[in-house]
Design an enzyme around this catalytic site. Structure first.
Site, PDB file in Angstrom:
ATOM      1  N   HIS A  52       0.842  -1.193   0.000  1.00 42.70           N
ATOM      2  CA  HIS A  52       0.000   0.000   0.000  1.00 42.70           C
ATOM      3  C   HIS A  52       0.879   1.246   0.000  1.00 42.70           C
ATOM      4  O   HIS A  52       2.095   1.161   0.223  1.00 42.70           O
ATOM      5  CB  HIS A  52      -0.969   0.006   1.185  1.00 42.70           C
ATOM      6  CG  HIS A  52      -0.327  -0.170   2.521  1.00 42.70           C
ATOM      7  ND1 HIS A  52       0.449   0.776   3.104  1.00 42.70           N
ATOM      8  CD2 HIS A  52      -0.335  -1.212   3.383  1.00 42.70           C
ATOM      9  CE1 HIS A  52       0.871   0.350   4.263  1.00 42.70           C
ATOM     10  NE2 HIS A  52       0.428  -0.874   4.464  1.00 42.70           N
TER      11      HIS A  52
HETATM   12  P1  TYD Z   1      -2.004  -2.657   7.214  1.00 49.02           P
HETATM   13  O1  TYD Z   1      -1.566  -1.238   7.337  1.00 49.02           O
HETATM   14  O2  TYD Z   1      -2.628  -3.076   5.939  1.00 49.02           O
HETATM   15  O3  TYD Z   1      -0.789  -3.626   7.569  1.00 49.02           O
HETATM   16  P2  TYD Z   1       0.616  -3.873   6.826  1.00 49.02           P
HETATM   17  O4  TYD Z   1       1.139  -2.558   6.392  1.00 49.02           O
HETATM   18  O5  TYD Z   1       1.483  -4.419   7.872  1.00 49.02           O
HETATM   19  O6  TYD Z   1       0.456  -4.872   5.764  1.00 49.02           O
HETATM   20  O7  TYD Z   1      -2.992  -2.953   8.424  1.00 49.02           O
HETATM   21  C1  TYD Z   1      -3.509  -4.240   8.685  1.00 49.02           C
HETATM   22  C2  TYD Z   1      -4.783  -4.070   9.510  1.00 49.02           C
HETATM   23  O8  TYD Z   1      -4.501  -3.453  10.759  1.00 49.02           O
HETATM   24  C3  TYD Z   1      -5.818  -3.205   8.817  1.00 49.02           C
HETATM   25  O9  TYD Z   1      -7.091  -3.790   9.068  1.00 49.02           O
HETATM   26  C4  TYD Z   1      -5.757  -1.885   9.555  1.00 49.02           C
HETATM   27  C5  TYD Z   1      -5.272  -2.279  10.934  1.00 49.02           C
HETATM   28  N1  TYD Z   1      -4.426  -1.245  11.538  1.00 49.02           N
HETATM   29  C6  TYD Z   1      -4.910  -0.489  12.588  1.00 49.02           C
HETATM   30  O10 TYD Z   1      -6.069  -0.634  13.034  1.00 49.02           O
HETATM   31  N2  TYD Z   1      -4.098   0.462  13.161  1.00 49.02           N
HETATM   32  C7  TYD Z   1      -2.829   0.673  12.711  1.00 49.02           C
HETATM   33  O11 TYD Z   1      -2.106   1.549  13.256  1.00 49.02           O
HETATM   34  C8  TYD Z   1      -2.345  -0.119  11.607  1.00 49.02           C
HETATM   35  C9  TYD Z   1      -0.959   0.082  11.059  1.00 49.02           C
HETATM   36  C10 TYD Z   1      -3.173  -1.057  11.062  1.00 49.02           C
END
Ligand code: TYD
Length: 137
Positions: A52
Site C-alpha cells: 500500500h
Molecule cells: P495494514 O496497514 O494493511 O498492515 P501492513 O502494512 O502491515 O500490511 O494494516 C492491517 C490491519 O490493521 C488493517 O485492518 C488496519 C489495521 N491497523 C490499525 O487498526 N491500526 C494501525 O495503526 C495499523 C498500522 C493497522
C-alpha cells in the site's frame, strides 16, 4: 515526494558491554513527530506485508529483531532496502508504495508513524497509487 527522500537514518547507539542502547526522539533524530508506534511480529514464513501507499503519512521502519526487505516504489522507480540492524531506520516519505518481503523467522518490525491510523490516507490499489503519484509530479 520521490524515492530520493527515502533513506536509511543511522540512530544513536550507546555501546555497552552490558548490551547496546538506541533511542529515537521525534523531530530530532527523524524528520517528524511520532504520533503512533506499531509493530509486526509472528510473521509466517513467506508472508508479505505492506502493499500500500500513503498520501500524507511519514514512517520510520526499524528491524528490532531479525531481517526483512522493504521494496519502495514512487511510481517511477523502485529501490530495495535490506533491514537487519536495530540502529538503522528506514525513513519513508509520503506517496511511496511499499512492500515488505523475505521476513526472517522471529523478526520484529517496528514502525514509527507521523499520524494516527487513518484508513482514508491509504492507497490500497496500485493503479490508483500510480495515477496519483505520476500526476503529482
Ligand atoms: P495494514 O496497514 O494493511 O498492515 P501492513 O502494512 O502491515 O500490511 O494494516 C492491517 C490491519 O490493521 C488493517 O485492518 C488496519 C489495521 N491497523 C490499525 O487498526 N491500526 C494501525 O495503526 C495499523 C498500522 C493497522
Amino acid at each position: 515526494m520521490a524515492l530520493a527522500d527515502c533513506r536509511i537514518i543511522e540512530l544513536p547507539k550507546i555501546n555497552d558491554p552490558r548490551g547496546n542502547l538506541t533511542f529515537i526522539e521525534g523531530s530530532h533524530h527523524i524528520p517528524f513527530d511520532i504520533k503512533r508506534v506499531y509493530y509486526l511480529y509472528d510473521v509466517p514464513c513467506g508472508a508479505e506485508r505492506g502493499a500500500h501507499g500513503h498520501r500524507r503519512l511519514q514512517q520510520l521502519i526499524v528491524a528490532m529483531s531479525g531481517s526483512f526487505d522493504v521494496i519502495l516504489d514512487d511510481g517511477f522507480e523502485t529501490r530495495t532496502f535490506h533491514m537487519n540492524r536495530s540502529y538503522y531506520g528506514l525513513y519513508i516519505s509520503p506517496m511511496i508504495w511499499r512492500n515488505i518481503a523475505n521476513v526472517s523467522s522471529g523478526a520484529v518490525l517496528m514502525v514509527l508513524a507521523s499520524e494516527i491510523y487513518d484508513e482514508s490516507d491509504y492507497f490500497r490499489d496500485y493503479q490508483q497509487f500510480l495515477k496519483a503519484a505520476r500526476n503529482s509530479r
